[in-house]
Design a protein around this motif. Structure first.
Motif, PDB file in Angstrom:
ATOM      1  N   GLU A  23       0.836  -1.156  -0.046  1.00  0.00           N
ATOM      2  CA  GLU A  23       0.026   0.009  -0.074  1.00  0.00           C
ATOM      3  C   GLU A  23       0.897   1.273  -0.001  1.00  0.00           C
ATOM      4  O   GLU A  23       0.605   2.176  -0.744  1.00  0.00           O
ATOM      5  CB  GLU A  23      -0.883   0.039   1.204  1.00  0.00           C
ATOM      6  CG  GLU A  23      -2.127  -0.964   1.142  1.00  0.00           C
ATOM      7  CD  GLU A  23      -2.702  -1.105   2.474  1.00  0.00           C
ATOM      8  OE1 GLU A  23      -2.434  -0.547   3.359  1.00  0.00           O
ATOM      9  OE2 GLU A  23      -3.866  -2.080   2.326  1.00  0.00           O
ATOM     10  N   ALA A  24       1.917   1.420   0.958  1.00  0.00           N
ATOM     11  CA  ALA A  24       2.829   2.518   0.914  1.00  0.00           C
ATOM     12  C   ALA A  24       3.538   2.688  -0.389  1.00  0.00           C
ATOM     13  O   ALA A  24       3.720   3.764  -0.993  1.00  0.00           O
ATOM     14  CB  ALA A  24       3.727   2.357   2.053  1.00  0.00           C
ATOM     15  N   LEU A  67       9.924   4.186   1.844  1.00  0.00           N
ATOM     16  CA  LEU A  67       8.756   4.404   1.348  1.00  0.00           C
ATOM     17  C   LEU A  67       8.127   5.582   2.626  1.00  0.00           C
ATOM     18  O   LEU A  67       6.847   5.870   2.416  1.00  0.00           O
ATOM     19  CB  LEU A  67       7.938   3.149   2.000  1.00  0.00           C
ATOM     20  CG  LEU A  67       8.213   2.027   0.978  1.00  0.00           C
ATOM     21  CD1 LEU A  67       7.356   0.585   1.419  1.00  0.00           C
ATOM     22  CD2 LEU A  67       7.484   2.174  -0.544  1.00  0.00           C
ATOM     23  N   LEU A  69       7.946   5.389   5.781  1.00  0.00           N
ATOM     24  CA  LEU A  69       7.301   4.756   6.929  1.00  0.00           C
ATOM     25  C   LEU A  69       8.103   4.707   8.137  1.00  0.00           C
ATOM     26  O   LEU A  69       9.064   4.798   7.935  1.00  0.00           O
ATOM     27  CB  LEU A  69       6.706   3.556   6.716  1.00  0.00           C
ATOM     28  CG  LEU A  69       5.764   3.305   5.658  1.00  0.00           C
ATOM     29  CD1 LEU A  69       5.959   1.553   5.303  1.00  0.00           C
ATOM     30  CD2 LEU A  69       4.250   3.585   5.935  1.00  0.00           C
TER      31      LEU A  69
END
Length: 83
Positions: A23-24, A67, A69
């Protein structure tokens, strides 16, 4: 050396990690993200599909950095939810 079989919980956690990373990654190609993290596209594919449910810490850290995160976010979102 014999590896201990993974528990169902460890497999589920690996699947959650793969989903979160996929998803990222969004519209970015698997090859682009993998190269930026210093991995092969095949390694990223295995992580994203849950075929490599326990990647090394530094692999996860590299992907998280690429990413955008945080490791805290990954731990929180991948932890087993107990109801």
């Amino acid at each position: 050396m014999v590896r201990t079989p993974l528990t169902p919980e460890e497999r589920e956690r690996g699947e959650r990690l793969g989903t979160l990373l996929r998803e990222a990654r969004a519209a970015r190609s698997m090859a682009e993200v993998a190269a930026a993290a210093g991995l092969s596209a095949e390694t990223l594919r295995k992580i994203e599909t849950g075929r490599a449910p326990t990647p090394a810490f530094f692999t996860v850290a590299a992907l998280a950095g690429v990413l955008g995160l945080s490791m805290d976010e990954l731990v929180t979102r991948c932890a087993l939810v107990v109801v």
